[in-house]
Design a protein around this motif. Structure first.
Motif, mmCIF file in Angstrom:
data_model
loop_
_atom_site.group_PDB
_atom_site.id
_atom_site.type_symbol
_atom_site.label_atom_id
_atom_site.label_comp_id
_atom_site.label_asym_id
_atom_site.label_seq_id
_atom_site.Cartn_x
_atom_site.Cartn_y
_atom_site.Cartn_z
ATOM 1 N N MET A 244 2.085 -1.430 15.676
ATOM 2 C CA MET A 244 2.317 -1.778 14.303
ATOM 3 C C MET A 244 0.895 -1.652 13.497
ATOM 4 O O MET A 244 -0.308 -2.114 14.086
ATOM 5 C CB MET A 244 2.815 -3.171 14.303
ATOM 6 N N ARG A 245 0.981 -1.282 12.301
ATOM 7 C CA ARG A 245 -0.092 -1.482 11.389
ATOM 8 C C ARG A 245 0.308 -1.819 9.914
ATOM 9 O O ARG A 245 1.435 -1.710 9.663
ATOM 10 C CB ARG A 245 -0.781 0.075 11.350
ATOM 11 N N TYR A 246 -0.732 -2.162 9.327
ATOM 12 C CA TYR A 246 -0.519 -2.389 7.985
ATOM 13 C C TYR A 246 -1.340 -1.363 7.132
ATOM 14 O O TYR A 246 -2.319 -0.929 7.492
ATOM 15 C CB TYR A 246 -1.113 -3.622 7.341
ATOM 16 N N ASP A 247 -0.921 -1.167 5.869
ATOM 17 C CA ASP A 247 -1.485 -0.080 5.010
ATOM 18 C C ASP A 247 -1.188 -0.666 3.596
ATOM 19 O O ASP A 247 -0.196 -1.205 3.359
ATOM 20 C CB ASP A 247 -1.006 1.382 5.270
ATOM 21 N N ASP B 145 -3.119 0.885 -11.816
ATOM 22 C CA ASP B 145 -4.190 -0.034 -12.185
ATOM 23 C C ASP B 145 -3.390 -1.439 -12.117
ATOM 24 O O ASP B 145 -2.633 -1.942 -12.545
ATOM 25 C CB ASP B 145 -4.848 -0.091 -13.705
ATOM 26 N N GLY B 146 -4.075 -2.218 -11.132
ATOM 27 C CA GLY B 146 -3.698 -3.848 -10.774
ATOM 28 C C GLY B 146 -2.258 -3.532 -10.014
ATOM 29 O O GLY B 146 -1.662 -4.808 -9.857
ATOM 30 N N ILE B 147 -1.804 -2.530 -9.425
ATOM 31 C CA ILE B 147 -0.665 -2.615 -8.859
ATOM 32 C C ILE B 147 -0.889 -1.951 -7.412
ATOM 33 O O ILE B 147 -1.184 -0.887 -7.385
ATOM 34 C CB ILE B 147 0.632 -1.859 -9.389
ATOM 35 N N THR B 148 -0.709 -2.764 -6.619
ATOM 36 C CA THR B 148 -1.105 -2.125 -4.954
ATOM 37 C C THR B 148 0.329 -2.349 -4.101
ATOM 38 O O THR B 148 0.926 -3.550 -4.025
ATOM 39 C CB THR B 148 -2.304 -2.978 -4.467
ATOM 40 N N GLU B 149 0.841 -1.511 -3.655
ATOM 41 C CA GLU B 149 1.648 -1.776 -2.536
ATOM 42 C C GLU B 149 1.111 -1.984 -1.196
ATOM 43 O O GLU B 149 0.207 -1.681 -0.691
ATOM 44 C CB GLU B 149 2.695 -0.344 -2.548
ATOM 45 N N MET B 150 1.896 -2.837 -0.415
ATOM 46 C CA MET B 150 1.680 -3.323 0.899
ATOM 47 C C MET B 150 2.799 -2.764 1.922
ATOM 48 O O MET B 150 3.845 -3.109 1.877
ATOM 49 C CB MET B 150 1.567 -4.637 1.257
ATOM 50 N N LEU B 151 2.249 -1.990 3.094
ATOM 51 C CA LEU B 151 3.293 -1.368 3.900
ATOM 52 C C LEU B 151 3.005 -1.904 5.318
ATOM 53 O O LEU B 151 1.802 -2.045 5.742
ATOM 54 C CB LEU B 151 3.018 0.161 4.227
ATOM 55 N N ALA B 152 3.991 -1.898 5.872
ATOM 56 C CA ALA B 152 3.905 -2.462 7.483
ATOM 57 C C ALA B 152 4.660 -1.235 8.203
ATOM 58 O O ALA B 152 5.921 -1.256 7.820
ATOM 59 C CB ALA B 152 4.394 -3.754 7.643
ATOM 60 N N TYR B 153 4.286 -0.793 9.213
ATOM 61 C CA TYR B 153 4.899 0.223 10.077
ATOM 62 C C TYR B 153 4.491 0.337 11.434
ATOM 63 O O TYR B 153 3.346 -0.225 11.737
ATOM 64 C CB TYR B 153 4.703 1.581 9.394
ATOM 65 N N GLY B 154 5.387 0.659 12.121
ATOM 66 C CA GLY B 154 5.163 0.746 13.707
ATOM 67 C C GLY B 154 6.392 1.420 14.295
ATOM 68 O O GLY B 154 7.439 2.044 13.683
#
Length: 65
Positions: free
Chosen positions: A36-39, A45-54
């Motif tokens: 498992m990792r986060y990315d 601008d000002g918008i970030t997506e957070m991913l978790a995958y494995g």
């Protein structure tokens, strides 16, 4: 210094990504996720997506979850 609001928002985003990954793995019949990792990616601008995958796996044996 520590930006408390930003830190809380980042932790909430990581938790939601982890929960969503876990639900997807469970729907696939898995009882664990390995590697498992986060990315995170800034998508505007000002918008970030957070991913978790494995890798969703099925662990068998007497100590299986």
């Amino acid at each position: 210094g520590n930006l408390t609001l930003f830190t809380q928002l980042a932790e909430t985003s990581r938790r939601e990504a982890l929960d969503l990954m876990s639900v997807h793995a469970e729907h696939m019949g898995a009882n664990a996720v390995v590697g498992m990792r986060y990315d995170s990616n800034e998508i505007a601008d000002g918008i970030t997506e957070m991913l978790a995958y494995g890798t969703a796996v099925v662990i068998e044996g007497p100590d299986a979850a």
